[in-house]
Every structure is written in C-alpha cells, then in structure tokens.
Design a protein around this motif. Structure first.
Motif, PDB file in Angstrom:
ATOM      1  N   PRO A 136      21.071  41.806  89.456  1.00 48.72           N
ATOM      2  CA  PRO A 136      22.128  41.693  89.883  1.00 48.72           C
ATOM      3  C   PRO A 136      22.211  40.468  90.915  1.00 48.72           C
ATOM      4  O   PRO A 136      22.829  39.886  91.364  1.00 48.72           O
ATOM      5  CB  PRO A 136      22.694  42.988  90.497  1.00 48.72           C
ATOM      6  CG  PRO A 136      21.122  43.580  90.728  1.00 48.72           C
ATOM      7  CD  PRO A 136      20.234  43.648  89.872  1.00 48.72           C
ATOM      8  N   LEU A 137      20.406  40.114  91.528  1.00 49.02           N
ATOM      9  CA  LEU A 137      20.350  39.103  92.484  1.00 49.02           C
ATOM     10  C   LEU A 137      20.122  38.107  91.636  1.00 49.02           C
ATOM     11  O   LEU A 137      19.719  36.719  92.859  1.00 49.02           O
ATOM     12  CB  LEU A 137      18.696  39.677  93.237  1.00 49.02           C
ATOM     13  CG  LEU A 137      19.729  41.145  94.621  1.00 49.02           C
ATOM     14  CD1 LEU A 137      18.737  41.532  95.244  1.00 49.02           C
ATOM     15  CD2 LEU A 137      21.205  41.047  95.175  1.00 49.02           C
ATOM     16  N   HIS A 138      20.162  37.961  90.267  1.00 44.43           N
ATOM     17  CA  HIS A 138      19.565  36.192  89.727  1.00 44.43           C
ATOM     18  C   HIS A 138      18.494  36.018  90.248  1.00 44.43           C
ATOM     19  O   HIS A 138      18.759  34.332  90.171  1.00 44.43           O
ATOM     20  CB  HIS A 138      20.761  35.433  90.194  1.00 44.43           C
ATOM     21  CG  HIS A 138      22.669  36.205  90.189  1.00 44.43           C
ATOM     22  ND1 HIS A 138      22.846  36.739  88.488  1.00 44.43           N
ATOM     23  CD2 HIS A 138      23.633  36.052  91.152  1.00 44.43           C
ATOM     24  CE1 HIS A 138      24.118  36.876  88.529  1.00 44.43           C
ATOM     25  NE2 HIS A 138      24.554  37.011  89.808  1.00 44.43           N
ATOM     26  N   ILE A 139      17.655  36.825  89.903  1.00 43.90           N
ATOM     27  CA  ILE A 139      16.273  36.395  90.824  1.00 43.90           C
ATOM     28  C   ILE A 139      15.374  36.056  89.174  1.00 43.90           C
ATOM     29  O   ILE A 139      15.807  36.545  87.914  1.00 43.90           O
ATOM     30  CB  ILE A 139      15.539  36.913  90.723  1.00 43.90           C
ATOM     31  CG1 ILE A 139      16.535  37.780  92.064  1.00 43.90           C
ATOM     32  CG2 ILE A 139      14.062  36.920  91.147  1.00 43.90           C
ATOM     33  CD1 ILE A 139      15.136  39.214  92.672  1.00 43.90           C
ATOM     34  N   LYS A 140      14.779  34.596  89.149  1.00 43.86           N
ATOM     35  CA  LYS A 140      14.841  34.127  86.931  1.00 43.86           C
ATOM     36  C   LYS A 140      13.363  33.261  87.935  1.00 43.86           C
ATOM     37  O   LYS A 140      12.828  32.925  86.844  1.00 43.86           O
ATOM     38  CB  LYS A 140      15.747  33.371  87.343  1.00 43.86           C
ATOM     39  CG  LYS A 140      16.913  33.499  86.854  1.00 43.86           C
ATOM     40  CD  LYS A 140      17.868  32.554  86.030  1.00 43.86           C
ATOM     41  CE  LYS A 140      19.304  33.655  85.259  1.00 43.86           C
ATOM     42  NZ  LYS A 140      20.530  32.479  84.982  1.00 43.86           N
ATOM     43  N   SER A 141      13.239  33.345  89.137  1.00 40.65           N
ATOM     44  CA  SER A 141      11.903  32.087  89.411  1.00 40.65           C
ATOM     45  C   SER A 141      11.235  32.779  90.585  1.00 40.65           C
ATOM     46  O   SER A 141      11.322  33.231  91.591  1.00 40.65           O
ATOM     47  CB  SER A 141      12.015  30.575  89.456  1.00 40.65           C
ATOM     48  OG  SER A 141      12.876  29.798  90.235  1.00 40.65           O
ATOM     49  N   LEU A 142       9.821  31.977  91.356  1.00 38.26           N
ATOM     50  CA  LEU A 142       9.170  32.614  92.279  1.00 38.26           C
ATOM     51  C   LEU A 142       9.889  31.610  92.937  1.00 38.26           C
ATOM     52  O   LEU A 142      10.623  32.133  94.363  1.00 38.26           O
ATOM     53  CB  LEU A 142       8.091  31.143  92.306  1.00 38.26           C
ATOM     54  CG  LEU A 142       6.958  32.653  91.352  1.00 38.26           C
ATOM     55  CD1 LEU A 142       5.831  32.055  91.220  1.00 38.26           C
ATOM     56  CD2 LEU A 142       6.563  33.995  92.382  1.00 38.26           C
ATOM     57  N   GLU A 143      10.380  30.842  93.357  1.00 39.32           N
ATOM     58  CA  GLU A 143      11.666  30.064  93.999  1.00 39.32           C
ATOM     59  C   GLU A 143      13.245  30.555  94.618  1.00 39.32           C
ATOM     60  O   GLU A 143      13.370  31.095  96.006  1.00 39.32           O
ATOM     61  CB  GLU A 143      12.256  28.453  93.765  1.00 39.32           C
ATOM     62  CG  GLU A 143      10.938  28.007  93.859  1.00 39.32           C
ATOM     63  CD  GLU A 143      10.194  28.124  92.212  1.00 39.32           C
ATOM     64  OE1 GLU A 143       8.800  27.206  92.985  1.00 39.32           O
ATOM     65  OE2 GLU A 143      10.053  28.825  91.265  1.00 39.32           O
ATOM     66  N   SER A 144      13.631  31.302  93.729  1.00 43.11           N
ATOM     67  CA  SER A 144      14.598  31.919  93.698  1.00 43.11           C
ATOM     68  C   SER A 144      14.512  33.445  94.437  1.00 43.11           C
ATOM     69  O   SER A 144      15.374  34.358  95.293  1.00 43.11           O
ATOM     70  CB  SER A 144      15.571  32.543  92.302  1.00 43.11           C
ATOM     71  OG  SER A 144      14.501  33.651  91.745  1.00 43.11           O
ATOM     72  N   LEU A 145      12.789  34.057  95.577  1.00 45.09           N
ATOM     73  CA  LEU A 145      12.851  34.541  95.808  1.00 45.09           C
ATOM     74  C   LEU A 145      12.370  34.431  96.870  1.00 45.09           C
ATOM     75  O   LEU A 145      12.473  35.608  98.216  1.00 45.09           O
ATOM     76  CB  LEU A 145      11.640  35.508  95.454  1.00 45.09           C
ATOM     77  CG  LEU A 145      10.828  35.932  94.392  1.00 45.09           C
ATOM     78  CD1 LEU A 145       9.513  35.975  93.377  1.00 45.09           C
ATOM     79  CD2 LEU A 145      11.177  37.308  93.691  1.00 45.09           C
ATOM     80  N   ALA A 146      12.893  33.629  97.553  1.00 45.55           N
ATOM     81  CA  ALA A 146      13.249  33.168  98.986  1.00 45.55           C
ATOM     82  C   ALA A 146      14.578  33.533  99.292  1.00 45.55           C
ATOM     83  O   ALA A 146      15.716  34.408  99.042  1.00 45.55           O
ATOM     84  CB  ALA A 146      13.582  31.326  98.977  1.00 45.55           C
TER      85      ALA A 146
END
Length: 274
Positions: A136-146
């Motif tokens: 649901p939060l569209h997390i796809k990479s390490l950078e998108s964990l920001a």
C-alpha cells in the motif's frame, strides 16, 4: 563353469569394485579435524535460531540450511555437530570466549568482523525488503524507504546498511529512514505483521521464506547488496583450514546445491564457485 556361474562371479566382482570405489571416495573426501575437535568428538556451533530458513526452532530442535551445512562439515571430519542458540548481537563475543568452536548463523563476512574472527565463506546472500500484501505504501527500493519506519535485527550488517542508506538519503536532501531494531529477527518480522513499522529488512532467504508462508506480506523489489556469508572461527584456529576443505568438498559433490534447494533458497542466494 556354467554361463550363469560366470555371470554371478562377474556381478560379484563388480559389486566388490563398486564398494571399494565408494570406500576410496569416502576416504579421499575425509578431512582430518584439529586435535581438540577430534578429542571432543564434535564441533560446537553458536547460531541465532530466529532466522528461518537458515536456522530456527522446530519444536525443541534447531533446523535449517545452516544446520545442514554445519552438520555436513562436521561429518566430513568424522565428528558430530552441536548447535547452541545464541543472540546475534553477542554471538562473536560468545565465540571469542570459547562458548563454541565456530559461528554459523547467516553471518556476513565483512572487513569489520574480520578484525575479530576468521571466515570460511559458503554462500553469497543479498538483502530484501518486505511490506504488507498489496504494497500500500508503494515501497520498491531502498531509496523509497525514506520517511518510512523499517524493522531490522540488531547487531547485523542489514542494520548497518540501512543506517548508511538513510544517511545518504538525508545528504541528498531526502527524509531519513526511521530504523527500529529488535534483538530477534522474528520480532522484527512480527513488527511488520502487527503494523508497528512500514517495512521489514533482512537477508533475502528469510524474507523469501516468510513471503512463501504468509500471504499477508510480500517481497518489495529485488534483492540488493549480495555479499558472502561465512562460518566464523577464532583467529589462528586450525579448524578454519579443515572447514575450508569441507566446504570445498560440499561444493564439488553437489551437497551445497542440494541443501540450498531443500530449503527453498535457490532464488535467494548465489552458490560460490567450485
């Protein structure tokens, strides 16, 4: 002599040759353990049994790929294997204080750890992100964990890598990752399950394992930062040379590949060159 008797003698001869060849192969693969290990009759391993499919409890027994690998190493030396459940953040200290002979616990072989212990590498493992099903939060990479909260086991290179990533994101003008550490990897995974964090970060094998067994979660993106994992021993310990020979045999004869396949890790790890 009848044809039947002749065939029987030939068959018996083939059987004897086969047995002899098998015995010769076993002898050629046998590895002499250090005197202390031979005297004890076993290798005692420290392992953090909260990390399936590499090591975890099944009832009162510790099972997993690392357990099979450690047992295989000991078997090639003609001794048994014993596994002591040990918290990961204190596992090197336990080795150095001689509570065990070696550590096998999905431990990354890093320059920092090599200052304290010696390693024999046996697989290369990447790291993965896990999120709630549907992402649901569209997390796809390490950078998108920001700007998101992420659970991770304490004392691990995974935590260190997250910290370094967060610093890089902030330096680039982004929002820091909120890193939540837990003493057990199972607790870090549970934090995602109950909604205490937005994502869970660990080595690729446990992430893949949880995703295969729990439809409320899923893997986000692809594994990153593959680095070797190894069996750790005290510096200068002759057990290292014997272990290195055993791992080489297990790679050559296909044992390592079979263990990886048995525990569903084929897509989560990289086998080392034979």
């Amino acid at each position: 002599m009848t044809a039947r008797n002749l065939l029987a003698l030939v068959a018996a001869g083939v059987a004897v040759v086969g047995v002899a060849a098998t015995a010769a192969l076993a002898t050629s693969q046998a590895i002499t353990p250090p005197p202390a290990i031979k005297s004890a009759g076993k290798i005692v391993y420290c392992t953090d049994a909260t990390y399936p499919p590499e090591e975890s409890f099944k009832g009162s027994k510790i099972v997993g790929s690392d357990i099979d690998i450690g047992t295989g190493v000991a078997k090639l030396m003609g001794v048994g294997a014993q596994f002591k459940n040990t918290g990961f953040d204190g596992i090197i200290a336990a080795l150095l204080s001689k509570r065990c002979d070696a550590v096998i616990s999905g431990m990354n072989d890093t320059p920092e750890r090599r200052k304290q212990v010696d390693f024999v590498d046996y697989l290369k493992v990447g790291q993965s992100i896990m999120v709630k099903a549907g992402n649901p939060l569209h997390i796809k990479s390490l950078e998108s964990l920001a700007g998101h909260s992420v659970s991770v086991e304490s004392g691990t290179t995974n935590r260190d890598f997250l910290t370094a990533t967060s610093k890089a994101i902030v330096k680039a003008g982004g929002e820091a990752i909120s890193i939540k550490t837990f003493p057990k990897d199972t607790d870090a995974f549970a934090a995602l399950k109950v909604g205490r964090v937005d994502a869970y970060y660990a080595d690729a094998p446990p992430v893949a394992y949880y995703a295969a067994h729990d439809k409320t979660v899923q893997v986000a993106g692809t594994p990153v930062n593959p680095i070797p994992i190894g069996i750790a021993m005290r510096k200068g310990d002759p057990l290292r040379a014997a272990t290195q020979k055993a791992i080489a045999v297990m790679n050559r004869n296909g044992t390592m590949k079979k263990i990886v396949a048995k525990w569903g890790m084929a897509k989560a790890v990289v086998l080392l060159k034979k």
